[in-house]
Design a protein around this motif. Structure first.
Motif, PDB file in Angstrom:
ATOM      1  N   SER A 623      38.354  35.416  43.462  1.00  0.00           N
ATOM      2  CA  SER A 623      36.837  35.406  44.602  1.00  0.00           C
ATOM      3  C   SER A 623      35.702  34.611  44.087  1.00  0.00           C
ATOM      4  O   SER A 623      36.414  34.032  43.214  1.00  0.00           O
ATOM      5  CB  SER A 623      36.245  37.066  44.507  1.00  0.00           C
ATOM      6  OG  SER A 623      35.964  36.710  43.617  1.00  0.00           O
ATOM      7  N   ALA A 624      34.954  34.589  44.384  1.00  0.00           N
ATOM      8  CA  ALA A 624      33.951  33.705  43.633  1.00  0.00           C
ATOM      9  C   ALA A 624      33.095  33.910  42.207  1.00  0.00           C
ATOM     10  O   ALA A 624      32.623  32.749  41.199  1.00  0.00           O
ATOM     11  CB  ALA A 624      32.157  33.449  43.959  1.00  0.00           C
ATOM     12  N   SER A 625      33.907  35.357  41.502  1.00  0.00           N
ATOM     13  CA  SER A 625      33.884  35.240  40.676  1.00  0.00           C
ATOM     14  C   SER A 625      35.232  35.798  40.211  1.00  0.00           C
ATOM     15  O   SER A 625      35.731  36.292  39.079  1.00  0.00           O
ATOM     16  CB  SER A 625      32.608  36.576  40.511  1.00  0.00           C
ATOM     17  OG  SER A 625      33.917  37.887  41.022  1.00  0.00           O
ATOM     18  N   GLY A 626      36.293  35.061  40.751  1.00  0.00           N
ATOM     19  CA  GLY A 626      37.572  35.102  39.967  1.00  0.00           C
ATOM     20  C   GLY A 626      38.132  36.782  40.768  1.00  0.00           C
ATOM     21  O   GLY A 626      37.702  37.145  41.351  1.00  0.00           O
ATOM     22  N   ILE A 627      39.122  36.918  39.554  1.00  0.00           N
ATOM     23  CA  ILE A 627      39.707  38.405  39.607  1.00  0.00           C
ATOM     24  C   ILE A 627      38.767  39.419  38.646  1.00  0.00           C
ATOM     25  O   ILE A 627      39.329  39.122  37.484  1.00  0.00           O
ATOM     26  CB  ILE A 627      41.771  38.889  39.153  1.00  0.00           C
ATOM     27  CG1 ILE A 627      41.812  37.357  40.667  1.00  0.00           C
ATOM     28  CG2 ILE A 627      41.723  38.695  39.257  1.00  0.00           C
ATOM     29  CD1 ILE A 627      43.125  36.589  40.283  1.00  0.00           C
ATOM     30  N   ALA A 628      38.429  40.289  39.711  1.00  0.00           N
ATOM     31  CA  ALA A 628      37.663  41.219  37.943  1.00  0.00           C
ATOM     32  C   ALA A 628      39.252  42.239  37.403  1.00  0.00           C
ATOM     33  O   ALA A 628      40.224  42.448  38.278  1.00  0.00           O
ATOM     34  CB  ALA A 628      37.188  42.227  39.597  1.00  0.00           C
ATOM     35  N   ASP A 629      38.217  42.938  36.922  1.00  0.00           N
ATOM     36  CA  ASP A 629      39.444  43.517  35.595  1.00  0.00           C
ATOM     37  C   ASP A 629      39.448  44.820  36.743  1.00  0.00           C
ATOM     38  O   ASP A 629      39.120  45.245  37.481  1.00  0.00           O
ATOM     39  CB  ASP A 629      38.577  44.037  34.350  1.00  0.00           C
ATOM     40  CG  ASP A 629      38.885  43.360  33.197  1.00  0.00           C
ATOM     41  OD1 ASP A 629      38.927  42.163  33.290  1.00  0.00           O
ATOM     42  OD2 ASP A 629      37.510  43.367  32.397  1.00  0.00           O
ATOM     43  N   GLY A 630      41.053  45.084  36.279  1.00  0.00           N
ATOM     44  CA  GLY A 630      41.627  46.063  36.876  1.00  0.00           C
ATOM     45  C   GLY A 630      42.899  46.939  36.701  1.00  0.00           C
ATOM     46  O   GLY A 630      42.613  46.790  35.693  1.00  0.00           O
ATOM     47  N   ASN A 631      43.135  47.530  37.319  1.00  0.00           N
ATOM     48  CA  ASN A 631      44.609  48.255  37.104  1.00  0.00           C
ATOM     49  C   ASN A 631      45.081  49.051  38.604  1.00  0.00           C
ATOM     50  O   ASN A 631      44.703  48.190  39.615  1.00  0.00           O
ATOM     51  CB  ASN A 631      43.889  49.118  36.814  1.00  0.00           C
ATOM     52  CG  ASN A 631      42.985  50.583  37.116  1.00  0.00           C
ATOM     53  OD1 ASN A 631      43.288  50.905  38.491  1.00  0.00           O
ATOM     54  ND2 ASN A 631      42.042  51.223  36.535  1.00  0.00           N
ATOM     55  N   PRO A 632      46.208  49.614  39.049  1.00  0.00           N
ATOM     56  CA  PRO A 632      46.529  50.450  40.361  1.00  0.00           C
ATOM     57  C   PRO A 632      45.567  50.618  41.242  1.00  0.00           C
ATOM     58  O   PRO A 632      46.019  50.635  42.050  1.00  0.00           O
ATOM     59  CB  PRO A 632      47.823  50.978  40.044  1.00  0.00           C
ATOM     60  CG  PRO A 632      48.040  50.245  38.140  1.00  0.00           C
ATOM     61  CD  PRO A 632      46.820  49.934  37.628  1.00  0.00           C
ATOM     62  N   ALA A 633      44.820  51.188  40.618  1.00  0.00           N
ATOM     63  CA  ALA A 633      43.807  52.000  42.001  1.00  0.00           C
ATOM     64  C   ALA A 633      43.229  50.590  41.979  1.00  0.00           C
ATOM     65  O   ALA A 633      42.154  51.161  43.209  1.00  0.00           O
ATOM     66  CB  ALA A 633      42.735  52.917  40.711  1.00  0.00           C
ATOM     67  N   THR A 634      42.878  49.329  41.173  1.00  0.00           N
ATOM     68  CA  THR A 634      41.960  48.396  42.083  1.00  0.00           C
ATOM     69  C   THR A 634      42.621  47.431  42.940  1.00  0.00           C
ATOM     70  O   THR A 634      41.823  46.464  43.361  1.00  0.00           O
ATOM     71  CB  THR A 634      40.808  47.713  40.454  1.00  0.00           C
ATOM     72  OG1 THR A 634      41.383  47.381  40.106  1.00  0.00           O
ATOM     73  CG2 THR A 634      40.548  49.357  39.999  1.00  0.00           C
ATOM     74  N   ALA A 635      43.886  47.506  42.865  1.00  0.00           N
ATOM     75  CA  ALA A 635      44.596  46.525  43.361  1.00  0.00           C
ATOM     76  C   ALA A 635      43.983  46.437  44.524  1.00  0.00           C
ATOM     77  O   ALA A 635      44.314  47.492  45.692  1.00  0.00           O
ATOM     78  CB  ALA A 635      46.224  46.549  43.003  1.00  0.00           C
ATOM     79  N   ALA A 636      44.174  44.997  45.542  1.00  0.00           N
ATOM     80  CA  ALA A 636      44.543  45.098  46.845  1.00  0.00           C
ATOM     81  C   ALA A 636      45.351  45.679  48.145  1.00  0.00           C
ATOM     82  O   ALA A 636      44.931  45.953  48.800  1.00  0.00           O
ATOM     83  CB  ALA A 636      44.369  43.200  47.289  1.00  0.00           C
ATOM     84  N   ALA A 637      46.756  45.745  46.961  1.00  0.00           N
ATOM     85  CA  ALA A 637      47.444  45.849  47.664  1.00  0.00           C
ATOM     86  C   ALA A 637      48.515  46.268  46.812  1.00  0.00           C
ATOM     87  O   ALA A 637      48.719  45.552  45.824  1.00  0.00           O
ATOM     88  CB  ALA A 637      48.519  45.185  48.412  1.00  0.00           C
TER      89      ALA A 637
END
Length: 723
Positions: A623-637
């Motif tokens: 995204s415009a701010s890059g990839i957000a910190d995350g984990n499986p719950a926040t993955a797009a797929a």
């Protein structure tokens, strides 16, 4: 509409109660979705889980009782006669399938099923109550389970038969005993994965049959079964493509990559390695090229591959690494490179890598004798070819270059490891070795294993020259075996030979035994600032859970990628699951949703999501701010195998645009996957689109490529070699 694939795995229960005495509920649908347990103290994760579960509850809208399934991109409508399955996100929500129970009985004597008297909804569970029969469904991230509750044995002789009526699909029986359903909307579904248990918990033989163009039978050999019975499959989405090897213990999918456009038809192609494939020699290994087209990549196996490349040498493990090489000779066709880390070319286990050229008819089937270039280490046990990659054009001469890792190469220190850059030219890449390489990169540290992972980094500083990234998972930079990854910059003279002290960037984990650098890749431009970014896996990193693994994205800039560690990474992604080894594979995914930002894919071969060590792969969006910190719950797929021990995600890669629809696609390897053969291995292609890559499993892939051989031991052996 872009092609998609869906798995439809029915759950049929023939019993007096949902969980009769003596019947194991292991494969019977729960009342709520089967989601991983969340610690009570983690209120945010618990809230996310509860929200996710509510997504799957059934409700009534203007078109009837329906339940959306985001994980499989489906919406199911429940009626008294059966179900209608629709595409959840496509314009107009086109109908994909109608399924209804047509009859129950034995042999040709089937009693016609009568419509249900009522449709009852309880959260994510729906029941269609017929006279003497309850048909039920449970909607969850695992898929849509279908079940029937029947109290008594049907009269007559022969096996029990339940006949289902289908419409809107073209069924075909697969070699693994499942039925593939091709919809008119170019999405595939699967129906199968039958498991049957009687009241004593004993397995009961069962099979699927296609009896007519629109008729499928579930046949249960129940002569010795104690009633009631539990027959348990599942409705899930499938890969857009499944590729396989049809050979046991071939480790098909041990490596996967975009091949580029090897035949110049405008569609991206893929290459899949099967490091233990036998074709004349035991464990010689092979790599297979599969071509893209307007409909993507078709399901396939070695017989349908456009090219089969092999080593012709026992135990060479050819195909342990594969990559697109770019266009190394400037003829307009993409070329490929394949590693064989145990290949003997004068020295025992010195390893080698081979370049094969594309052309108007693609890459020709071949072996070392027909390769355009042979690259070797000239050092016993160096294991050159453990990793290979296209390096991009590191010297700006218009020809693509390649990089090859030899993680146990000795360049002054025992097993310090090295990576070698070889340049393209009008005649391609020349045969070579460390003495002829354009650049030798080494660790200068004993047992650091530099070259375990290598990749093109893209242009991280915007100077017009491609750069590279090299992983050393056992490198000590203050902590024992913390691991590191090093970025080396291209220039008019290419990449200079070097070591950590000359690297443009040193990235480390600051955690003992984290294995940072186990996997490395260019990430593309995840924040759209015009500079390429990189992604690095640390598969044994602890971020709250032991060996959960983590992945870090570091951004490029006018000055390139800065030295860094987890505290300075632009993004930290983790698994939140003990011993998942998240980040065992990483790759740039391309732009899967067409928003102008590059996305990434992360593999975690030991991840559990319903099945032990089934593995998973997760797509995270830029995204415009890059990839957000995350984990499986926040993955797009979230992509998974739905099969225990499949090691899905042991390899991941961007696949390019295999169907020419303007969206990038991805490919995932699962070396322990069974698709008719024990541990044959498989590779799955998932198509991008406006919503990106949709959550899925082996059944939602656009292509499913398999090998039919053993895998998990290979994964464990590779981990042992790294440690």
């Amino acid at each position: 509409m872009r092609a998609r694939a869906v798995w439809f795995l029915p759950v049929v229960m023939l019993c007096g109660s949902l969980f009769p005495a003596g019947v194991s509920p292991d494969r019977i649908a729960p009342e709520t979705p089967d989601s991983p347990a969340v610690p009570a103290t983690d209120w945010l994760a618990r809230a996310q889980q509860q929200i996710a579960e509510r997504e799957y509850q059934a409700s009534e809208n203007g078109s009837g009782v329906q339940a959306p399934n985001r994980a499989h991109d489906l919406r199911t409508y429940f009626e008294k006669t059966g179900i209608r399955v629709h595409d959840r996100t496509a314009g107009g929500s086109p109908e994909l399938l109608r399924l209804s129970l047509a009859g129950v009985g034995r042999g040709a004597k089937l009693a016609a099923a009568t419509p249900g008297e009522d449709v009852i909804v309880h959260e994510n569970r729906v029941e269609i109550r017929r006279p003497g029969l309850v048909e039920w469904y449970v909607n969850s991230p695992a898929g849509l389970e279908q079940g029937f509750t029947l109290a008594e044995r049907s009269p007559g002789a022969g096996p029990l038969v339940m006949e289902l009526s289908l419409s809107g699909v073209r069924p075909s029986l697969r070699g693994d005993g499942e039925i593939e359903l091709q919809t008119g909307a170019q999405r595939k579904l699967r129906y199968g994965a039958l498991q049957v248990a009687d009241a004593a918990g004993r397995a009961v033989p069962a099979r699927l049959e296609i009896t007519a163009a629109q008729r499928v039978r579930i046949v249960v050999e129940d002569a010795n079964a104690a009633y009631p019975l539990a027959i348990d499959p599942l409705l899930t989405e499938a890969p857009d493509t499944q590729l396989e090897s049809n050979q046991a213990t071939a480790f098909f999918g041990s490596s996967v990559a975009e091949a580029g456009d090897v035949n110049g038809d405008g569609y991206s192609d893929v290459i899949v390695g099967a490091s233990h494939y036998d074709n004349g020699q035991l464990d010689e290994g092979a790599a297979f090229v599969f071509l893209g087209s307007a409909s993507g990549i078709a399901d396939g196996n070695p017989l349908t591959a456009a090219a089969q490349l092999e080593s012709n040498q026992m135990s060479a493990f050819f195909g342990s690494s594969v990559a697109g090489a770019g266009d190394v000779n400037g003829d307009g066709y993409a070329d490929v490179i394949v590693g064989a880390y145990r290949y003997d070319a004068g020295e025992t286990d010195e390893g080698a890598a081979f370049v094969f050229l594309g052309g108007p008819s693609g890459v020709a089937s071949g072996n070392p004798a027909t390769a355009a270039a042979r690259l070797e280490s000239n050092q016993a046990f160096a294991q050159l070819g453990w990793s290979v990659a296209g390096a991009g054009d590191v010297n700006g001469d218009g020809y693509a270059d390649v990089i090859v890792g030899a993680y146990t190469y000795d360049a002054g220190e025992t097993d310090e490891g090295a990576a070698f850059v070889f340049l393209g030219s009008a005649s391609g890449v020349a045969n070579g070795n460390p003495a002829t390489t354009a650049a030798r990169l080494e660790s200068n540290q004993e047992f650091a294993q530099l070259g375990y992972g290598v990749a093109g980094a893209g242009d991280v500083n915007g100077d017009g020259y491609a750069d590279v990234i090299v992983g050393a998972p056992q490198y000590d930079a203050g902590e024992t075996d913390e691991g590191a990854a090093f970025v080396f910059l291209g220039s008019a003279s290419g990449i200079a030979s070097g070591n950590p002290s000359t690297a443009a960037a040193q990235l480390e984990s600051d955690q003992a035994s984290a294995n940072l650098g186990y996997s490395v890749s260019g990430a593309g431009d995840v924040n759209g600032d015009g500079y390429a970014d990189v992604i690095v896996g640390a598969d044994a990193y602890d971020a709250g859970d032991t060996d959960e693994g983590a992945v870090f994205v570091f951004l490029g800039s006018a000055s390139g990628v800065a030295d860094g560690d987890p505290s300075t990474a632009a993004t930290q992604l983790e698994s939140n699951q003990t011993s998942a080894f998240f980040g065992s594979s990483v790759a740039g995914a391309g732009d899967v949703n067409g928003d102008g930002y590059a996305d990434v894919i992360v593999g975690t071969f030991s991840y559990d999501f319903g099945q032990a060590d089934e593995g998973a792969a997760f797509v995270f969006l830029g995204s415009a701010s890059g990839i957000a910190d995350g984990n499986p719950a926040t993955a797009a797929a979230q992509l998974e195998s739905n099969q225990a021990g499949a090691s899905f995600g042991v390899s991941v890669a961007g696949a390019g645009d295999v169907n020419g629809d303007g969206y990038a696609d991805v490919i995932v390897g699962a070396t322990g996957y069974d698709a008719g053969q024990t541990d044959e291995g498989a590779a799955f292609v998932y198509l991008g689109g406006a919503p990106g890559i949709v959550d899925g499993n082996r059944d939602t892939a656009a292509a499913h490529l398999e090998s039919d051989r053993t895998t998990h031991a290979w994964v464990e052996a590779s981990r042992e070699r790294a440690t």
